[in-house]
Write a protein that holds these residues in place. Structure first.
Motif, mmCIF file in Angstrom:
data_model
loop_
_atom_site.group_PDB
_atom_site.id
_atom_site.type_symbol
_atom_site.label_atom_id
_atom_site.label_comp_id
_atom_site.label_asym_id
_atom_site.label_seq_id
_atom_site.Cartn_x
_atom_site.Cartn_y
_atom_site.Cartn_z
ATOM 1 N N ARG A 156 0.852 -1.188 0.000
ATOM 2 C CA ARG A 156 0.000 0.000 0.000
ATOM 3 C C ARG A 156 0.883 1.232 0.000
ATOM 4 N NH1 ARG A 156 -3.149 -1.084 5.330
ATOM 5 N NH2 ARG A 156 -4.225 -2.915 4.561
ATOM 6 N N ASP A 206 -2.606 -9.477 3.818
ATOM 7 C CA ASP A 206 -3.861 -9.842 4.474
ATOM 8 C C ASP A 206 -4.476 -10.965 3.670
ATOM 9 O OD1 ASP A 206 -3.468 -7.820 6.278
ATOM 10 O OD2 ASP A 206 -4.858 -6.421 5.326
ATOM 11 N N TYR A 251 -5.996 -12.157 10.034
ATOM 12 C CA TYR A 251 -5.745 -12.161 8.579
ATOM 13 C C TYR A 251 -4.420 -11.502 8.182
ATOM 14 C CZ TYR A 251 -7.612 -7.531 9.548
ATOM 15 O OH TYR A 251 -7.824 -6.301 10.105
HETATM 16 ZN ZN LIG Z 1 -2.898 -6.030 7.157
#
Ligand SMILES: [Zn+2]
Length: 276
Positions: A156, A206, A251
């Motif tokens: 990200r 994740d 996760y």
């Molecule tokens: Zn994460």
């Protein structure tokens, strides 16, 4: 006249003092520079700094700060949330331990951190190219046992992380009608401060399944039993919330390398405890 004569040696010593302090500060600045220098990782998918700071929609984040006096990029997020008692420093990246970098509300990535990204198995999601190799092996081995590890989120941008963080604060204010300070405190338990997310370093993935409660799935059970063999750890385990500062996230799996993952698995330590 007499007073002036007495002043001369004092001025001389003051000058020597200034030169000495300057030299010392220069040396410290050089050493600090070394500590936070990005670790070069040989690969052909290097992304430039500009790309790294770009939003998914193409607008360059406006918060890049270059401190010419220090000749190093300083993380622009340092001091930003100071009024909310969040005052991180730049995380240390040692040459041997790029995979062990500790990111949390006290430690953020330097602005000049460069990552080589590559797509990982089972998705179009990207991760640090070195970590991706290990994920891909894990993905294939799991699928041979009928376990599909579906990546939901990998790398990200920092500016995207900022959006997530700020949106979370706004959501909490709207939902609970609390003050901003209270909302920030609550937000950091589930969303990392910009530049402090392991997703910003491309080191975490994740993983989701069709079931909502991931901790109840066979995928989660498989990861708990096997992920360490591939260098991955459950980064925010149940019972360690006070140390990690983050709620249990079944996760969220972080690459730390096989050695570290095996050791942490054995000792039951979380990353904060392990790198101490
Ligand atoms: Zn994460």
């Amino acid at each position: 006249m007499n007073k002036n004569k007495n002043l001369r040696p004092m001025l001389f010593f003051a000058l020597i003092g200034i030169i000495f302090v300057s030299a010392l500060l220069f040396t410290i600045a050089k050493l600090t520079d070394k500590n936070i220098a990005p670790v070069p990782i040989e690969n052909d998918t290097t992304i430039s700094k500009t790309e790294y700071w770009e939003d998914p929609d193409g607008t360059v984040a406006k918060d890049i700060v270059y401190d010419e006096n220090q000749s190093v990029y300083k993380s622009s997020f340092i001091g930003e949330y100071k009024s909310f008692s969040i005052n991180p420093k730049v995380a240390k990246i040692s040459k041997n331990g790029w995979n062990l970098i500790l990111l949390n509300k006290n430690n953020v990535l330097p602005d000049n951190y460069e990552i080589n990204l590559t797509e990982i198995a089972g998705s179009k999601i990207k991760m640090d190219a070195d970590a991706a190799t290990y994920f891909n092996k894990m993905y294939i081995d799991a699928s041979r046992e009928g376990i599909i590890l579906t990546p939901f989120s990998g790398y990200r941008t920092v500016s995207f992380q900022r959006k997530l963080f700020e949106n979370k604060i706004l959501d909490i204010i709207e939902e609970k009608g609390v003050e901003e300070a209270e909302a920030v405190k609550s937000a950091i338990k589930s969303v990392n401060v910009p530049a402090s997310s392991e997703h910003n370093a491309g080191l975490s993935v994740d993983i989701v399944s069709r079931d909502d409660a991931f901790s109840q799935t066979e995928e989660y059970a498989w990861l708990c039993a096997n992920a360490q063999k591939y260098g991955f750890i459950l980064r925010y385990p149940e019972g360690k919330e006070k140390i990690t500062g983050v709620e249990f996230k079944p996760y969220h799996w972080r690459f730390v390398g096989i050695n570290a993952a095996n050791e942490m698995n054995k000792s039951g330590q979380c990353l904060e405890e392990y790198v101490k």
